[in-house]
Design a protein around this motif. Structure first.
Motif, PDB file in Angstrom:
ATOM      1  N   GLU A  78      -3.075  -6.594  16.566  1.00 15.55           N
ATOM      2  CA  GLU A  78      -2.466  -7.886  16.232  1.00 15.55           C
ATOM      3  C   GLU A  78      -2.092  -7.953  14.753  1.00 15.55           C
ATOM      4  O   GLU A  78      -0.993  -8.413  14.401  1.00 15.55           O
ATOM      5  CB  GLU A  78      -3.431  -9.021  16.583  1.00 15.55           C
ATOM      6  N   THR A  79      -2.977  -7.486  13.883  1.00 13.73           N
ATOM      7  CA  THR A  79      -2.653  -7.493  12.454  1.00 13.73           C
ATOM      8  C   THR A  79      -1.508  -6.539  12.161  1.00 13.73           C
ATOM      9  O   THR A  79      -0.606  -6.856  11.366  1.00 13.73           O
ATOM     10  CB  THR A  79      -3.890  -7.111  11.630  1.00 13.73           C
ATOM     11  N   ARG A  80      -1.516  -5.380  12.783  1.00 14.33           N
ATOM     12  CA  ARG A  80      -0.403  -4.436  12.602  1.00 14.33           C
ATOM     13  C   ARG A  80       0.912  -5.080  12.998  1.00 14.33           C
ATOM     14  O   ARG A  80       1.923  -4.981  12.278  1.00 14.33           O
ATOM     15  CB  ARG A  80      -0.670  -3.176  13.436  1.00 14.33           C
ATOM     16  N   ARG A  81       0.926  -5.813  14.127  1.00 12.45           N
ATOM     17  CA  ARG A  81       2.153  -6.471  14.569  1.00 12.45           C
ATOM     18  C   ARG A  81       2.624  -7.500  13.552  1.00 12.45           C
ATOM     19  O   ARG A  81       3.812  -7.557  13.213  1.00 12.45           O
ATOM     20  CB  ARG A  81       1.910  -7.154  15.914  1.00 12.45           C
ATOM     21  N   ARG A  82       1.698  -8.313  13.042  1.00 14.07           N
ATOM     22  CA  ARG A  82       2.075  -9.344  12.072  1.00 14.07           C
ATOM     23  C   ARG A  82       2.617  -8.721  10.784  1.00 14.07           C
ATOM     24  O   ARG A  82       3.592  -9.222  10.204  1.00 14.07           O
ATOM     25  CB  ARG A  82       0.873 -10.233  11.764  1.00 14.07           C
ATOM     26  N   MET A  83       1.998  -7.656  10.340  1.00 15.27           N
ATOM     27  CA  MET A  83       2.480  -6.990   9.128  1.00 15.27           C
ATOM     28  C   MET A  83       3.864  -6.386   9.350  1.00 15.27           C
ATOM     29  O   MET A  83       4.775  -6.556   8.527  1.00 15.27           O
ATOM     30  CB  MET A  83       1.490  -5.913   8.684  1.00 15.27           C
ATOM     31  N   ASN A  84       4.033  -5.664  10.438  1.00 12.76           N
ATOM     32  CA  ASN A  84       5.332  -5.057  10.720  1.00 12.76           C
ATOM     33  C   ASN A  84       6.428  -6.101  10.880  1.00 12.76           C
ATOM     34  O   ASN A  84       7.557  -5.911  10.415  1.00 12.76           O
ATOM     35  CB  ASN A  84       5.249  -4.187  11.972  1.00 12.76           C
ATOM     36  N   ASP A  85       6.099  -7.223  11.510  1.00 10.92           N
ATOM     37  CA  ASP A  85       7.080  -8.299  11.659  1.00 10.92           C
ATOM     38  C   ASP A  85       7.516  -8.850  10.303  1.00 10.92           C
ATOM     39  O   ASP A  85       8.635  -9.365  10.162  1.00 10.92           O
ATOM     40  CB  ASP A  85       6.513  -9.439  12.507  1.00 10.92           C
ATOM     41  N   ALA A  86       6.631  -8.739   9.294  1.00 10.96           N
ATOM     42  CA  ALA A  86       6.942  -9.200   7.941  1.00 10.96           C
ATOM     43  C   ALA A  86       7.574  -8.101   7.088  1.00 10.96           C
ATOM     44  O   ALA A  86       7.805  -8.298   5.893  1.00 10.96           O
ATOM     45  CB  ALA A  86       5.678  -9.714   7.264  1.00 10.96           C
ATOM     46  N   GLY A  87       7.833  -6.936   7.693  1.00 12.92           N
ATOM     47  CA  GLY A  87       8.457  -5.840   6.957  1.00 12.92           C
ATOM     48  C   GLY A  87       7.487  -4.996   6.153  1.00 12.92           C
ATOM     49  O   GLY A  87       7.896  -4.270   5.241  1.00 12.92           O
ATOM     50  N   ILE A  88       6.198  -5.064   6.488  1.00 11.33           N
ATOM     51  CA  ILE A  88       5.152  -4.339   5.772  1.00 11.33           C
ATOM     52  C   ILE A  88       4.651  -3.194   6.649  1.00 11.33           C
ATOM     53  O   ILE A  88       4.277  -3.416   7.803  1.00 11.33           O
ATOM     54  CB  ILE A  88       3.976  -5.275   5.435  1.00 11.33           C
ATOM     55  N   GLU A  89       4.630  -1.987   6.119  1.00  9.86           N
ATOM     56  CA  GLU A  89       4.071  -0.866   6.866  1.00  9.86           C
ATOM     57  C   GLU A  89       2.547  -0.951   6.877  1.00  9.86           C
ATOM     58  O   GLU A  89       1.939  -1.590   6.015  1.00  9.86           O
ATOM     59  CB  GLU A  89       4.522   0.465   6.263  1.00  9.86           C
ATOM     60  N   VAL A  90       1.937  -0.282   7.851  1.00  6.79           N
ATOM     61  CA  VAL A  90       0.485  -0.358   8.021  1.00  6.79           C
ATOM     62  C   VAL A  90      -0.109   1.039   8.077  1.00  6.79           C
ATOM     63  O   VAL A  90       0.375   1.920   8.801  1.00  6.79           O
ATOM     64  CB  VAL A  90       0.115  -1.128   9.304  1.00  6.79           C
ATOM     65  N   SER A  91      -1.174   1.217   7.296  1.00  2.91           N
ATOM     66  CA  SER A  91      -1.977   2.429   7.327  1.00  2.91           C
ATOM     67  C   SER A  91      -3.401   2.043   7.683  1.00  2.91           C
ATOM     68  O   SER A  91      -3.857   0.943   7.346  1.00  2.91           O
ATOM     69  CB  SER A  91      -1.947   3.116   5.952  1.00  2.91           C
ATOM     70  N   LEU A  92      -4.111   2.933   8.346  1.00  2.00           N
ATOM     71  CA  LEU A  92      -5.516   2.718   8.684  1.00  2.00           C
ATOM     72  C   LEU A  92      -6.336   3.816   8.026  1.00  2.00           C
ATOM     73  O   LEU A  92      -6.032   5.005   8.175  1.00  2.00           O
ATOM     74  CB  LEU A  92      -5.721   2.741  10.200  1.00  2.00           C
ATOM     75  N   PHE A  93      -7.383   3.414   7.303  1.00  2.00           N
ATOM     76  CA  PHE A  93      -8.237   4.342   6.572  1.00  2.00           C
ATOM     77  C   PHE A  93      -9.340   4.823   7.507  1.00  2.00           C
ATOM     78  O   PHE A  93     -10.249   4.071   7.858  1.00  2.00           O
ATOM     79  CB  PHE A  93      -8.836   3.621   5.369  1.00  2.00           C
ATOM     80  N   ILE A  94      -9.252   6.082   7.938  1.00  2.27           N
ATOM     81  CA  ILE A  94     -10.145   6.563   8.993  1.00  2.27           C
ATOM     82  C   ILE A  94     -10.685   7.952   8.671  1.00  2.27           C
ATOM     83  O   ILE A  94     -10.078   8.720   7.922  1.00  2.27           O
ATOM     84  CB  ILE A  94      -9.426   6.614  10.357  1.00  2.27           C
TER      85      ILE A  94
END
Length: 252
Positions: free
Chosen positions: A120-136
């Motif tokens: 859900e957070t990834r979707r909201r960020m992408n919808d705002a034009g922000i790429e998403v990385s996950l620290f794993i």
């Protein structure tokens, strides 16, 4: 070319040691970001922690106005911080685990256990034009979950590699985990960054890890800057990273 993102959190740590709770203080992390960019850094990373122990809200907004390369905001997946990220609109967010008692981020995010919330957070960020990385951690179940979440990047946690660096057998084991993790992430369509505990000595060994886009490094650069100045410390790290061939034969 392997890119360098400089984490400026510990510039703010030094400021907060004297000026916590005040509107002004030195050293200024925004000025530090400018120096890093002028010295050749490809991006600026900062972590807005829930306890605001170093970077504070005004820093993040000021960095967004001034960073000309790529602003990476590290953040916990909490409603308050998510809302701030959506206001700031960094180029990319890196979602990390966060515990109040830790000195710095330790361990990777448990994506498997948080898959719906992270999606859900990834979707909201992408919808705002922000790429998403996950620290794993470079563990197959976490990498596979990151792909299901739809993240654009993973940042592989290099902490165990850094801690094992003085033991050749353990170092090789941890380096192989990073190699295999990067290969799996690439096969799944994820772009690969890496960071945590990297310094001028161990960073060259990551030349064996394939498909790397960017390394995020902070403490080692800020530490060297005490003696050499920040611009020289950034250039020295870029020199240490030079020659990356994507993990192909001939890599250092």
């Amino acid at each position: 070319m392997l890119k360098l993102g400089v984490n400026i959190d510990h510039v703010a740590t030094l400021r907060q040691a004297r000026y916590r709770g005040r509107e002004q203080g030195e050293p200024d992390p925004v000025r530090a970001a400018r120096i890093c960019e002028e010295a050749g850094a490809h991006g600026i990373t900062c972590h807005l922690r829930e306890d605001r122990r170093h970077i504070v809200d005004r820093d993040v907004f000021a960095l967004r106005r001034t960073v000309r390369t790529r602003l990476n905001l590290e953040m916990a997946n909490t409603p308050e911080i998510v809302a701030i990220a959506l206001q700031v609109k960094p180029d990319i967010v890196c979602i990390v685990p966060e515990r109040r008692e830790e000195v710095t981020t330790e361990g990777g995010l448990d994506v498997v256990a948080q898959e719906p919330a992270l999606t859900e957070t990834r979707r909201r960020m992408n919808d705002a034009g922000i790429e998403v990385s996950l620290f794993i951690a470079p563990d197959p179940p976490q990498i596979e979950a990151a792909a299901r979440v739809g993240a654009q990047f993973v940042e592989l946690h290099t902490g165990r590699f850094a801690e094992a660096f003085g033991d050749p057998a353990q170092r090789e084991e941890e380096l192989n985990r990073l190699v295999e993790g990067a290969r799996l992430a690439h096969r799944l369509g994820l772009r690969v960054n890496a960071g945590h505990g990297l310094n001028y000595e161990n960073v060259r060994w990551l030349h064996r890890v394939p498909h790397l886009v960017e390394l995020n490094i902070g403490h080692s650069i800020i530490s060297r800057a005490v003696f050499t100045g920040l611009a020289r410390a950034v250039r020295d790290m870029l020199d240490a990273m030079a020659g990356y061939t994507g993990g192909m034969p001939g890599a250092a």
